[in-house]
Write an enzyme that holds these catalytic residues in place. Structure first.
Site, mmCIF file in Angstrom:
data_model
loop_
_atom_site.group_PDB
_atom_site.id
_atom_site.type_symbol
_atom_site.label_atom_id
_atom_site.label_comp_id
_atom_site.label_asym_id
_atom_site.label_seq_id
_atom_site.Cartn_x
_atom_site.Cartn_y
_atom_site.Cartn_z
ATOM 1 N N ASP A 194 0.851 -1.188 0.000
ATOM 2 C CA ASP A 194 0.000 0.000 0.000
ATOM 3 C C ASP A 194 0.891 1.243 0.000
ATOM 4 O O ASP A 194 1.901 1.302 0.704
ATOM 5 C CB ASP A 194 -0.915 -0.006 1.234
ATOM 6 C CG ASP A 194 -2.057 0.980 1.103
ATOM 7 O OD1 ASP A 194 -3.211 0.526 0.985
ATOM 8 O OD2 ASP A 194 -1.797 2.202 1.116
ATOM 9 N N ILE A 195 0.518 2.242 -0.781
ATOM 10 C CA ILE A 195 1.323 3.453 -0.927
ATOM 11 C C ILE A 195 1.296 4.299 0.356
ATOM 12 O O ILE A 195 2.192 5.103 0.586
ATOM 13 C CB ILE A 195 0.819 4.266 -2.148
ATOM 14 C CG1 ILE A 195 1.916 5.147 -2.712
ATOM 15 C CG2 ILE A 195 -0.434 5.056 -1.834
ATOM 16 C CD1 ILE A 195 1.607 5.721 -4.089
ATOM 17 N N HIS A 216 -10.291 -5.431 -3.276
ATOM 18 C CA HIS A 216 -8.945 -5.739 -2.778
ATOM 19 C C HIS A 216 -9.023 -6.104 -1.306
ATOM 20 O O HIS A 216 -9.869 -5.610 -0.568
ATOM 21 C CB HIS A 216 -7.992 -4.552 -2.968
ATOM 22 C CG HIS A 216 -8.535 -3.255 -2.479
ATOM 23 N ND1 HIS A 216 -9.458 -2.525 -3.208
ATOM 24 C CD2 HIS A 216 -8.300 -2.544 -1.346
ATOM 25 C CE1 HIS A 216 -9.766 -1.434 -2.532
ATOM 26 N NE2 HIS A 216 -9.094 -1.416 -1.390
HETATM 27 P P1 AMP Z 1 -9.804 1.220 0.173
HETATM 28 O O1 AMP Z 1 -10.102 2.431 1.003
HETATM 29 O O2 AMP Z 1 -10.156 -0.066 0.848
HETATM 30 O O3 AMP Z 1 -10.402 1.349 -1.224
HETATM 31 O O4 AMP Z 1 -8.221 1.169 0.025
HETATM 32 C C1 AMP Z 1 -7.530 1.748 -1.026
HETATM 33 C C2 AMP Z 1 -6.066 1.681 -0.672
HETATM 34 O O5 AMP Z 1 -5.300 1.882 -1.845
HETATM 35 C C3 AMP Z 1 -5.618 2.738 0.346
HETATM 36 O O6 AMP Z 1 -5.083 2.088 1.503
HETATM 37 C C4 AMP Z 1 -4.552 3.527 -0.411
HETATM 38 O O7 AMP Z 1 -3.488 3.952 0.402
HETATM 39 C C5 AMP Z 1 -4.122 2.530 -1.468
HETATM 40 N N1 AMP Z 1 -3.538 3.110 -2.675
HETATM 41 C C6 AMP Z 1 -4.001 4.158 -3.390
HETATM 42 N N2 AMP Z 1 -3.215 4.388 -4.454
HETATM 43 C C7 AMP Z 1 -2.237 3.450 -4.431
HETATM 44 C C8 AMP Z 1 -1.123 3.143 -5.274
HETATM 45 N N3 AMP Z 1 -0.843 3.853 -6.378
HETATM 46 N N4 AMP Z 1 -0.311 2.108 -4.914
HETATM 47 C C9 AMP Z 1 -0.571 1.387 -3.805
HETATM 48 N N5 AMP Z 1 -1.626 1.608 -2.996
HETATM 49 C C10 AMP Z 1 -2.440 2.624 -3.286
#
Ligand code: AMP
Length: 119
Positions: free
Chosen positions: A31-32, A101
């Site tokens: 996760d970023i 996810h």
């Molecule tokens: P959710 O709120 O369950 O939809 O989680 C989305 C997740 O995606 C969050 O924890 C973000 O930090 C993560 N996220 C968003 N953009 C990226 C990215 N480019 N690479 C990795 N994780 C990401």
């Protein structure tokens, strides 16, 4: 055919990510914006927007997310201490990316499962 998502672009290598695992069905990457020392996202390569869109034919694919989670927990050395697997669905769960996810969180005591409502 569903529209591309941020995560489908990561799956195809069009957007960079720290990919930890990939096979024909599933991709996992860090996760970023990590909420714990280990914070990995495990996603089906196929776009399923939310749990509301899951179909009977997805059964094996969804089971695969757990198999990959178990392997990654072992690899990250958090299996013994424990970890949390979390899937957000829709507005009330603050789902941000509409590509189903599983979050794998661990490496510290994670506290209560959900925050208390604000007064
Ligand atoms: P959710 O709120 O369950 O939809 O989680 C989305 C997740 O995606 C969050 O924890 C973000 O930090 C993560 N996220 C968003 N953009 C990226 C990215 N480019 N690479 C990795 N994780 C990401």
């Amino acid at each position: 055919m569903n529209e591309e998502t941020l995560f489908s672009k990561i799956v195809k290598g069009e957007i960079p990510a720290e990919i930890l695992y990939q096979d024909e069905q599933v991709t996992a990457f860090r996760d970023i914006n990590p909420q714990a020392p280990t914070h990995i996202l495990i996603v089906p390569n196929k776009i399923i927007p939310t749990v509301n869109d899951v179909e009977e034919t997805d059964e094996a694919l969804l089971g695969r997310l757990f198999i990959v989670a178990r392997k990654l927990a072992e690899q990250e050395e958090i299996a013994e201490d424990g970890y949390r697997l979390l899937v957000n669905c829709g507005r009330n769960a603050n789902q941000e990316v509409f590509h189903l996810h599983m979050h794998l969180l661990g490496g510290r005591q994670l506290g209560p499962m959900v925050s208390r409502p604000r007064r």
